[in-house]
Motif scaffolding. Sequence first.
Motif, short mmCIF file in Angstrom:
data_model
loop_
_atom_site.label_atom_id
_atom_site.label_comp_id
_atom_site.label_asym_id
_atom_site.label_seq_id
_atom_site.Cartn_x
_atom_site.Cartn_y
_atom_site.Cartn_z
N ASN A 89 0.80 -1.23 0.00
CA ASN A 89 0.00 0.00 0.00
C ASN A 89 0.83 1.27 0.00
O ASN A 89 0.46 2.27 0.62
CB ASN A 89 -0.98 0.01 1.19
CG ASN A 89 -1.97 -1.13 1.09
OD1 ASN A 89 -2.47 -1.43 0.02
ND2 ASN A 89 -2.22 -1.78 2.22
N GLY A 90 1.97 1.24 -0.66
CA GLY A 90 2.78 2.44 -0.83
C GLY A 90 3.67 2.82 0.31
O GLY A 90 4.26 3.90 0.31
N ALA A 91 3.82 1.94 1.31
CA ALA A 91 4.66 2.27 2.46
C ALA A 91 5.40 1.04 2.98
O ALA A 91 4.89 -0.08 2.92
CB ALA A 91 3.80 2.86 3.58
N LEU A 92 6.61 1.27 3.46
CA LEU A 92 7.41 0.24 4.12
C LEU A 92 7.95 0.81 5.42
O LEU A 92 8.41 1.94 5.45
CB LEU A 92 8.59 -0.20 3.25
CG LEU A 92 8.33 -1.08 2.05
CD1 LEU A 92 9.61 -1.27 1.26
CD2 LEU A 92 7.80 -2.43 2.49
N ALA A 93 7.91 0.02 6.47
CA ALA A 93 8.43 0.47 7.77
C ALA A 93 9.94 0.26 7.85
O ALA A 93 10.47 -0.29 8.80
CB ALA A 93 7.72 -0.26 8.90
N LEU A 94 10.63 0.67 6.80
CA LEU A 94 12.10 0.59 6.75
C LEU A 94 12.63 1.97 6.40
O LEU A 94 12.05 2.68 5.60
CB LEU A 94 12.55 -0.41 5.68
CG LEU A 94 12.19 -1.87 5.89
CD1 LEU A 94 12.54 -2.68 4.64
CD2 LEU A 94 12.90 -2.44 7.10
N HIS A 95 13.76 2.33 6.99
CA HIS A 95 14.42 3.60 6.70
C HIS A 95 15.91 3.43 6.92
O HIS A 95 16.38 2.33 7.21
CB HIS A 95 13.83 4.73 7.56
CG HIS A 95 13.74 4.37 9.01
ND1 HIS A 95 14.83 4.32 9.84
CD2 HIS A 95 12.67 4.00 9.75
CE1 HIS A 95 14.45 3.95 11.05
NE2 HIS A 95 13.14 3.75 11.03
N ASP A 96 16.67 4.53 6.81
CA ASP A 96 18.13 4.43 6.88
C ASP A 96 18.65 4.02 8.25
O ASP A 96 19.80 3.64 8.38
CB ASP A 96 18.79 5.74 6.41
CG ASP A 96 18.34 6.95 7.19
OD1 ASP A 96 17.34 6.87 7.92
OD2 ASP A 96 19.01 7.99 7.07
#
Length: 141
Positions: A89-96
């Motif tokens: 749905n256009g989002a992932l709970a991942l970041h740098d």
Amino acid sequence: MDLKVGDKVDLIVGRNSAIGFTVLVNEEFEGMLYKNELYQKIAEGEKLVGFIKKIREDGKLDISLQALGFKHTIVKNEIAILNALRKNNGALALHDKSDPNDIKHQLGMSKKAFKSAIGGLFRQKLIVISEEGIKFVEHIE
């Protein structure tokens, strides 16, 4: 041996050892897939496509499952992230700042590769990066 670094080769996965998996390359040469460079599960007897990373002095081959070359890898990783976003749905709970194991588990790539790819997607204005993760630009509320 008519092989050179970067060549695409057929692999049959052999024994699992402490450092990685032995592989039979083009049904003729012995190679090694190192565990610290694997971002997917593999099994003995599995047939895969790989790339020659290094030809060692002893004639054995170091193999990678990712194509060599910065641009090819970045584009492939960017596509993988865009596909994962579409499925979620256009989002992932991942970041740098995400745990490297979370990135490896969810996307099958290293944290370094992930950061390079999301940097490229961000510069192309396709995603936004926040403390919650990454999103398609059009999903900003």
